[in-house]
Motif scaffolding. Structure first.
Motif, PDB file in Angstrom:
ATOM      1  N   TYR A   1     -44.705 -43.246 -38.472  1.00 32.68           N
ATOM      2  CA  TYR A   1     -43.262 -43.405 -38.654  1.00 32.68           C
ATOM      3  C   TYR A   1     -42.676 -42.059 -39.067  1.00 32.68           C
ATOM      4  N   GLN A   2     -41.377 -41.961 -38.915  1.00 33.38           N
ATOM      5  CA  GLN A   2     -40.666 -40.722 -39.200  1.00 33.38           C
ATOM      6  C   GLN A   2     -39.942 -40.848 -40.545  1.00 33.38           C
ATOM      7  N   PHE A   3     -40.279 -39.927 -41.448  1.00 30.14           N
ATOM      8  CA  PHE A   3     -39.573 -39.876 -42.732  1.00 30.14           C
ATOM      9  C   PHE A   3     -38.640 -38.671 -42.731  1.00 30.14           C
ATOM     10  N   ILE A   4     -37.380 -38.917 -43.070  1.00 36.46           N
ATOM     11  CA  ILE A   4     -36.389 -37.842 -43.102  1.00 36.46           C
ATOM     12  C   ILE A   4     -35.550 -37.987 -44.367  1.00 36.46           C
ATOM     13  N   LYS A   5     -35.520 -36.936 -45.175  1.00 38.41           N
ATOM     14  CA  LYS A   5     -34.615 -36.916 -46.331  1.00 38.41           C
ATOM     15  C   LYS A   5     -33.311 -36.292 -45.871  1.00 38.41           C
ATOM     16  N   LEU A   6     -32.239 -37.031 -46.072  1.00 33.97           N
ATOM     17  CA  LEU A   6     -30.922 -36.639 -45.588  1.00 33.97           C
ATOM     18  C   LEU A   6     -30.007 -36.280 -46.748  1.00 33.97           C
ATOM     19  N   GLN A   7     -28.994 -35.491 -46.463  1.00 32.09           N
ATOM     20  CA  GLN A   7     -28.137 -34.997 -47.555  1.00 32.09           C
ATOM     21  C   GLN A   7     -26.718 -34.754 -47.059  1.00 32.09           C
ATOM     22  N   ASP A   8     -25.770 -34.970 -47.964  1.00 33.07           N
ATOM     23  CA  ASP A   8     -24.437 -34.392 -47.835  1.00 33.07           C
ATOM     24  C   ASP A   8     -24.050 -33.912 -49.229  1.00 33.07           C
ATOM     25  N   ARG A   9     -22.816 -33.534 -49.402  1.00 30.92           N
ATOM     26  CA  ARG A   9     -22.424 -32.914 -50.676  1.00 30.92           C
ATOM     27  C   ARG A   9     -22.484 -33.881 -51.851  1.00 30.92           C
ATOM     28  N   THR A  10     -22.566 -35.180 -51.586  1.00 24.94           N
ATOM     29  CA  THR A  10     -22.563 -36.157 -52.677  1.00 24.94           C
ATOM     30  C   THR A  10     -23.946 -36.610 -53.103  1.00 24.94           C
ATOM     31  N   GLY A  11     -24.980 -36.242 -52.335  1.00 25.24           N
ATOM     32  CA  GLY A  11     -26.314 -36.674 -52.748  1.00 25.24           C
ATOM     33  C   GLY A  11     -27.298 -36.673 -51.591  1.00 25.24           C
ATOM     34  N   GLN A  12     -28.464 -37.272 -51.836  1.00 29.81           N
ATOM     35  CA  GLN A  12     -29.528 -37.338 -50.843  1.00 29.81           C
ATOM     36  C   GLN A  12     -29.927 -38.791 -50.601  1.00 29.81           C
ATOM     37  N   LEU A  13     -30.533 -39.023 -49.455  1.00 32.29           N
ATOM     38  CA  LEU A  13     -30.901 -40.379 -49.046  1.00 32.29           C
ATOM     39  C   LEU A  13     -32.184 -40.302 -48.228  1.00 32.29           C
ATOM     40  N   ASP A  14     -33.157 -41.148 -48.562  1.00 30.02           N
ATOM     41  CA  ASP A  14     -34.389 -41.220 -47.784  1.00 30.02           C
ATOM     42  C   ASP A  14     -34.154 -42.071 -46.541  1.00 30.02           C
ATOM     43  N   GLY A  15     -34.601 -41.551 -45.390  1.00 33.69           N
ATOM     44  CA  GLY A  15     -34.457 -42.294 -44.149  1.00 33.69           C
ATOM     45  C   GLY A  15     -35.817 -42.588 -43.531  1.00 33.69           C
ATOM     46  N   TYR A  16     -35.964 -43.781 -42.944  1.00 35.31           N
ATOM     47  CA  TYR A  16     -37.230 -44.209 -42.334  1.00 35.31           C
ATOM     48  C   TYR A  16     -36.968 -44.683 -40.908  1.00 35.31           C
ATOM     49  N   ASN A  17     -37.623 -44.042 -39.967  1.00 31.30           N
ATOM     50  CA  ASN A  17     -37.535 -44.437 -38.561  1.00 31.30           C
ATOM     51  C   ASN A  17     -38.856 -45.102 -38.175  1.00 31.30           C
ATOM     52  N   TRP A  18     -38.875 -46.432 -38.256  1.00 21.98           N
ATOM     53  CA  TRP A  18     -40.100 -47.188 -37.998  1.00 21.98           C
ATOM     54  C   TRP A  18     -40.378 -47.304 -36.495  1.00 21.98           C
ATOM     55  N   ASN A  19     -39.395 -46.922 -35.664  1.00 21.36           N
ATOM     56  CA  ASN A  19     -39.552 -47.013 -34.210  1.00 21.36           C
ATOM     57  C   ASN A  19     -39.995 -45.694 -33.599  1.00 21.36           C
ATOM     58  N   TYR A  20     -40.453 -44.794 -34.432  1.00 21.76           N
ATOM     59  CA  TYR A  20     -40.855 -43.478 -33.945  1.00 21.76           C
ATOM     60  C   TYR A  20     -42.032 -43.596 -32.974  1.00 21.76           C
ATOM     61  N   GLN A  21     -41.934 -42.835 -31.890  1.00 17.59           N
ATOM     62  CA  GLN A  21     -43.010 -42.771 -30.906  1.00 17.59           C
ATOM     63  C   GLN A  21     -43.437 -41.315 -30.745  1.00 17.59           C
ATOM     64  N   ALA A  22     -44.710 -41.097 -30.524  1.00 18.73           N
ATOM     65  CA  ALA A  22     -45.213 -39.739 -30.302  1.00 18.73           C
ATOM     66  C   ALA A  22     -44.422 -39.076 -29.184  1.00 18.73           C
ATOM     67  N   GLY A  23     -43.985 -37.850 -29.427  1.00 16.94           N
ATOM     68  CA  GLY A  23     -43.190 -37.132 -28.441  1.00 16.94           C
ATOM     69  C   GLY A  23     -41.699 -37.265 -28.655  1.00 16.94           C
ATOM     70  N   SER A  24     -41.276 -38.144 -29.597  1.00 19.23           N
ATOM     71  CA  SER A  24     -39.861 -38.272 -29.918  1.00 19.23           C
ATOM     72  C   SER A  24     -39.372 -36.996 -30.593  1.00 19.23           C
ATOM     73  N   PRO A  25     -38.080 -36.733 -30.522  1.00 19.89           N
ATOM     74  CA  PRO A  25     -37.555 -35.500 -31.128  1.00 19.89           C
ATOM     75  C   PRO A  25     -37.868 -35.425 -32.625  1.00 19.89           C
ATOM     76  N   GLU A  26     -38.233 -34.228 -33.060  1.00 18.22           N
ATOM     77  CA  GLU A  26     -38.413 -33.962 -34.479  1.00 18.22           C
ATOM     78  C   GLU A  26     -37.354 -32.952 -34.897  1.00 18.22           C
ATOM     79  N   PHE A  27     -37.080 -32.897 -36.177  1.00 12.82           N
ATOM     80  CA  PHE A  27     -35.936 -32.141 -36.635  1.00 12.82           C
ATOM     81  C   PHE A  27     -36.337 -31.144 -37.722  1.00 12.82           C
ATOM     82  N   LYS A  28     -35.602 -30.047 -37.778  1.00 20.37           N
ATOM     83  CA  LYS A  28     -35.878 -28.999 -38.732  1.00 20.37           C
ATOM     84  C   LYS A  28     -34.985 -29.142 -39.963  1.00 20.37           C
TER      85      LYS A  28
END
Length: 375
Positions: A32-59
């Protein structure tokens, strides 16, 4: 809508900043894909349980468009991601990076006011020069104090410096044997290397020099660069201020190459540590308040949870916005035969003559007559 406004059960479709990305494996063996997300008000943990090998990854530092449902897990909000893709929106620092709630111009005026209270002419000239340097002023007003631990927001470093210097002006008069000028100079320089240690244009990260050298060494480099402008600056005084910079983490295992070995270095270490921890704990209290819990989450580095009580951060007695015009000095009655203690009291008395006016106009301060020009 900002992260601070998210509520459990709400479906979101927002542009957010990636601050951490990892592919992990669930207990069933599926990735699965774990992504910590942010804006000026705080951070949020994100979980993509539908992740498949070869799906886009992010920097880290990349803006993404996230669709998903906000859920609550163990008192914290997270997003169950249904789709995620690179956003076509331009990076907007004001939207995605957290910033101090204080006015940085007011904070800088407070910094100038405290520098103006330094009596030692060498230290005062030095700190005035550094604080009025255009590049240094811009970076001090912008830099965070850390990537994530304390004062981790734009302007956080300036807020931290002003806070620690304010603590110094309250603590030093209680111990008149401590040289307040050295403490103020040490607090000003102790974290100044963070202006180059950290990157903070699109996300909070460590720079390559920051990783290889660290802000203690880089702070000494900045100090030396400005000291070289004043050939008459005392070598021993320079050594003592650099010792404060190098030892302010307190322990070898915390990154200091030397432990504090002067009273002034010991004071700076403890005041810095106190202010950093209070800011961190207040952040935990704020997060606990959103979940209406009397207890904060466990903090890994502090190795504990904190109790905020039924009223949480509640109403607190208002603190004075300005420091007393003259530091309150502990009354000491020296014995007639104790010449050392008499000198201690005399040093404390000289603090009454400290300048209390901010150097909004630098006439008479810059340039400094009598200083040799650098060859």
């Amino acid at each position: 809508m900002f992260i601070g406004e998210f509520q459990a059960g709400k479906v979101i479709h927002e542009d957010l900043l990636v601050v951490q990305h990892a592919i992990k494996q669930a207990r069933n063996g599926k990735d699965y894909q774990f992504i910590k997300l942010q804006d000026r008000t705080g951070q949020l943990d994100g979980y993509n349980w539908n992740y498949q090998a070869g799906s886009p990854e992010f920097k880290e530092g990349q803006v993404v468009t996230v669709k998903g449902t906000i859920q609550e897990f163990k008192g914290n909000l997270q997003v169950n991601i249904s789709s995620i893709a690179a956003s076509g929106a331009a990076f907007d620092r004001d939207k995605f990076l957290p910033v101090t709630s204080r006015d940085v111009n007011v904070l800088y005026q407070e910094l100038e006011s405290m520098i103006a209270r330094i009596q030692n002419p060498h230290l005062k000239k030095l700190l005035v020069t550094v604080s009025q340097d255009p590049e240094m002023k811009h970076l001090l007003q912008t830099a965070p104090a850390a990537k994530s631990m304390h004062h981790a927001y734009l302007g956080g470093l300036l807020e931290h410096l002003v806070s620690v210097m304010g603590l110094a002006l309250r603590v030093c008069p209680h111990y008149p044997e401590i040289n307040q000028d050295k403490v103020l100079a040490g607090t000003f320089f102790h974290d100044i290397g963070k202006i180059y240690e950290l990157e903070y244009k699109t996300a909070f990260e460590y720079s390559t020099p920051g990783i290889l050298l660290g802000h203690l060494y880089m702070g000494c480099e900045i100090f030396d660069r400005f000291v070289r402008k004043f050939p008459q600056f005392p070598a021993e005084l320079s050594m003592e201020i650099k010792h404060i910079i190098l030892s302010h983490h307190g322990l070898l295992e915390y990154g200091s190459p030397k432990r504090p070995k002067t009273l002034e270095a010991l004071v700076v270490h403890h005041l810095d540590d106190l202010d950093a921890k209070i800011n961190t704990i207040n952040g935990l209290f704020e997060a606990a308040g959103k979940s209406n819990s009397p207890w904060t989450d466990y903090h890994r580095l502090l190795d504990r949870r904190f109790y905020r009580g039924d009223e949480g951060n509640g109403d607190r007695a208002e603190q004075p916005e300005e420091l007393p015009a003259t530091p309150v000095k502990k009354s000491v009655q020296p014995e007639p035969s104790d010449s050392g203690q008499t000198k201690t009291v005399a040093r404390a008395e000289t603090r009454k003559s400290f300048s209390q006016q901010p150097f909004q106009q630098l006439d008479g301060i810059l340039p400094f007559e009598g200083d040799k020009k650098e060859e």
